[in-house]
Write a protein that holds these residues in place. Structure first.
Motif, short mmCIF file in Angstrom:
data_model
loop_
_atom_site.label_atom_id
_atom_site.label_comp_id
_atom_site.label_asym_id
_atom_site.label_seq_id
_atom_site.Cartn_x
_atom_site.Cartn_y
_atom_site.Cartn_z
N ILE A 1 23.78 9.77 31.74
CA ILE A 1 25.48 9.88 32.60
C ILE A 1 25.65 11.35 32.21
CG2 ILE A 1 27.90 9.70 32.54
CD1 ILE A 1 27.58 6.54 31.68
N GLN A 2 25.72 12.14 30.83
CA GLN A 2 26.22 13.06 30.30
C GLN A 2 25.01 14.53 30.58
OE1 GLN A 2 26.34 13.29 25.72
NE2 GLN A 2 28.24 12.76 25.94
N MET A 3 23.81 13.97 31.05
CA MET A 3 22.55 15.08 31.36
C MET A 3 23.10 14.81 33.00
SD MET A 3 18.96 13.72 31.92
CE MET A 3 17.97 13.84 30.16
N ALA A 4 23.62 13.91 33.73
CA ALA A 4 24.13 13.70 34.99
C ALA A 4 25.89 14.68 35.38
CB ALA A 4 24.06 12.04 35.98
N ASP B 1 31.76 15.39 39.01
CA ASP B 1 30.85 14.09 39.97
C ASP B 1 32.33 13.59 38.89
OD1 ASP B 1 30.09 11.51 40.72
OD2 ASP B 1 27.91 12.64 40.23
N PRO B 2 33.44 12.70 40.12
CA PRO B 2 33.76 12.10 39.25
C PRO B 2 33.78 10.13 38.89
CG PRO B 2 34.79 12.54 41.52
CD PRO B 2 33.77 13.18 41.35
N VAL B 3 32.13 10.60 39.97
CA VAL B 3 32.02 8.81 39.36
C VAL B 3 31.69 9.06 38.06
CG1 VAL B 3 29.71 6.95 40.38
CG2 VAL B 3 32.12 8.42 42.17
N GLU C 1 41.37 13.92 37.58
CA GLU C 1 42.04 15.56 38.32
C GLU C 1 40.79 15.83 39.17
OE1 GLU C 1 40.60 18.09 34.45
OE2 GLU C 1 42.32 16.65 33.63
N LEU C 2 39.38 15.06 39.19
CA LEU C 2 38.18 15.52 40.34
C LEU C 2 38.93 14.45 41.44
CD1 LEU C 2 35.62 15.90 38.36
CD2 LEU C 2 36.81 17.84 38.90
N HIS C 3 39.44 13.68 41.17
CA HIS C 3 39.63 12.96 42.67
C HIS C 3 41.19 11.69 42.16
CE1 HIS C 3 39.12 9.04 45.51
NE2 HIS C 3 37.63 9.10 45.52
N PRO C 4 41.80 12.24 42.70
CA PRO C 4 43.75 12.06 42.07
C PRO C 4 43.42 10.75 42.58
CG PRO C 4 43.72 14.27 42.69
CD PRO C 4 41.82 13.94 43.19
#
Length: 342
Positions: free
Chosen positions: A218-221, A228-230, A257-260
């Motif tokens: 996930i951290q690599m993504a 990327d909020p997902v 924060e990215l996708h309220p």
């Protein structure tokens, strides 16, 4: 040479009998519960779809759902509308409707491989076998990866581990096959890794409780796309799995924060904080029951009242039995208890 040929035979036989994406997605005819009294049914399918995309951009999932359903009312074979409807229902946390929508999408357009990955994602929390099968199918039909096969080392390991393991072997085989295929897919372009492959690996490792590996993926993504909020939400869920509450809260906060209006992240954050609070309170009760307070009825009554809120029947059962050792083991000694209570 004969051993390798035997493995080839085993693999060929198992593939013939195994789950098939096309079979599952076309043979099952499950009903989708369209909403009644949809005010947008008079719109053309094209206009309804476009309006649905507009609502989706501003996070209005209620009207987006109605629009995509209106589009499908007159054109039920619109794979793009089924895909978007599935995405919206996943955001609404209607898992059954989301999963069925992704099924329909693949049924009407097998080239839309995204539906397989999204279905794996929505099934992740409650149907591990289906998630693994969807990930395998996603690799098998993806234009970039459909040529990949489980490597010989994995096949030898799987063949040598078969026998009397029953369901354990079946699950282990499925996990290892999925892992082998996804790792191969990732290695095809290590300098510019595919975000979807990393997401799929993260799902798989979380299923296998290999949370450190899941976090690495996930951290690599996120290193590819910090916005990327997902993936931030998935990172929060994974940190919660082994009790890293501070990092989990940070990840959930970043997703919001990215996708309220990210409903999944909101629900995860609220449940995460509530469970942490309950864990601390019950932990205090556990510590208070030592010594002269062990049989204090007021303390145990407080624990019993909290039991249903926790949603963990083990806690309720231990409280009813006044079983201090079991309660302490569940709540205090297990760092992943917060996630298990969800």
């Amino acid at each position: 040479m004969e051993f390798i040929e035997e493995l080839e035979s085993i693999e060929s036989s198992s593939e013939d009998e195994s789950h098939s994406a096309e079979d599952e997605y076309s043979q099952k005819d499950l009903p989708y519960g369209f909403q009644k009294d949809n005010p947008y049914l008079d719109m053309s399918p094209e206009d309804a779809f476009e309006k649905g995309m507009e609502y989706l951009k501003v996070y209005d999932t209620i009207n987006a759902t109605l629009m995509f359903e209106a589009a499908l009312n007159k054109n039920p074979q619109n794979a793009k509308a089924w895909l978007q409807l599935g995405m919206v229902q996943a955001k609404n946390l209607y898992i059954y409707d989301a999963s069925l929508s992704f099924r329909r999408c693949y049924q009407f357009d097998p080239n839309m491989t995204e539906s397989l990955l999204e279905r794996a994602s929505v099934n992740q929390s409650h149907d591990k076998d289906s998630t693994c099968m969807a990930l395998i199918d996603w690799v098998k039909v993806h234009p970039k990866y459909k040529h990949l096969k489980a490597d010989k080392e994995t096949r030898i390991e799987l063949a040598s581990s078969s026998g009397s393991h029953g369901n354990y072997y079946t699950n282990y085989r499925m996990f290892k096959e999925t892992e082998g295929l996804l790792v191969q897919a990732l290695r095809l372009n290590e300098e510019n890794p595919d975000r979807d492959v990393l997401r799929a690996l993260g799902m798989l490792y979380n299923l296998g409780c290999e949370h450190d590996n899941a976090i690495d993926c996930i951290q690599m993504a996120l290193s590819i796309n910090q916005e990327d909020p997902v993936m931030w939400n998935k990172l929060g869920e994974t940190y919660s799995c082994f009790g890293n509450y501070a990092q989990a809260a940070h990840a959930f906060k970043k997703a919001l924060e990215l996708h309220p209006n990210y409903i999944e992240a909101m629900q995860a954050m609220v449940h995460h904080l509530n469970a942490m609070s309950l864990q601390r309170k019950i932990g205090k009760f556990c510590h208070a029951t030592t010594g002269e307070y062990f049989h204090n009825s007021t303390i145990w009554e407080g624990v019993r009242r909290m039991g249903p809120k926790v949603g963990d029947p083990r806690v309720e059962s231990a409280a009813e039995r006044l079983d201090f050792e079991e309660m302490y083991r569940i709540v205090v000694m297990d760092p992943s208890w917060v996630m298990k209570s969800q």
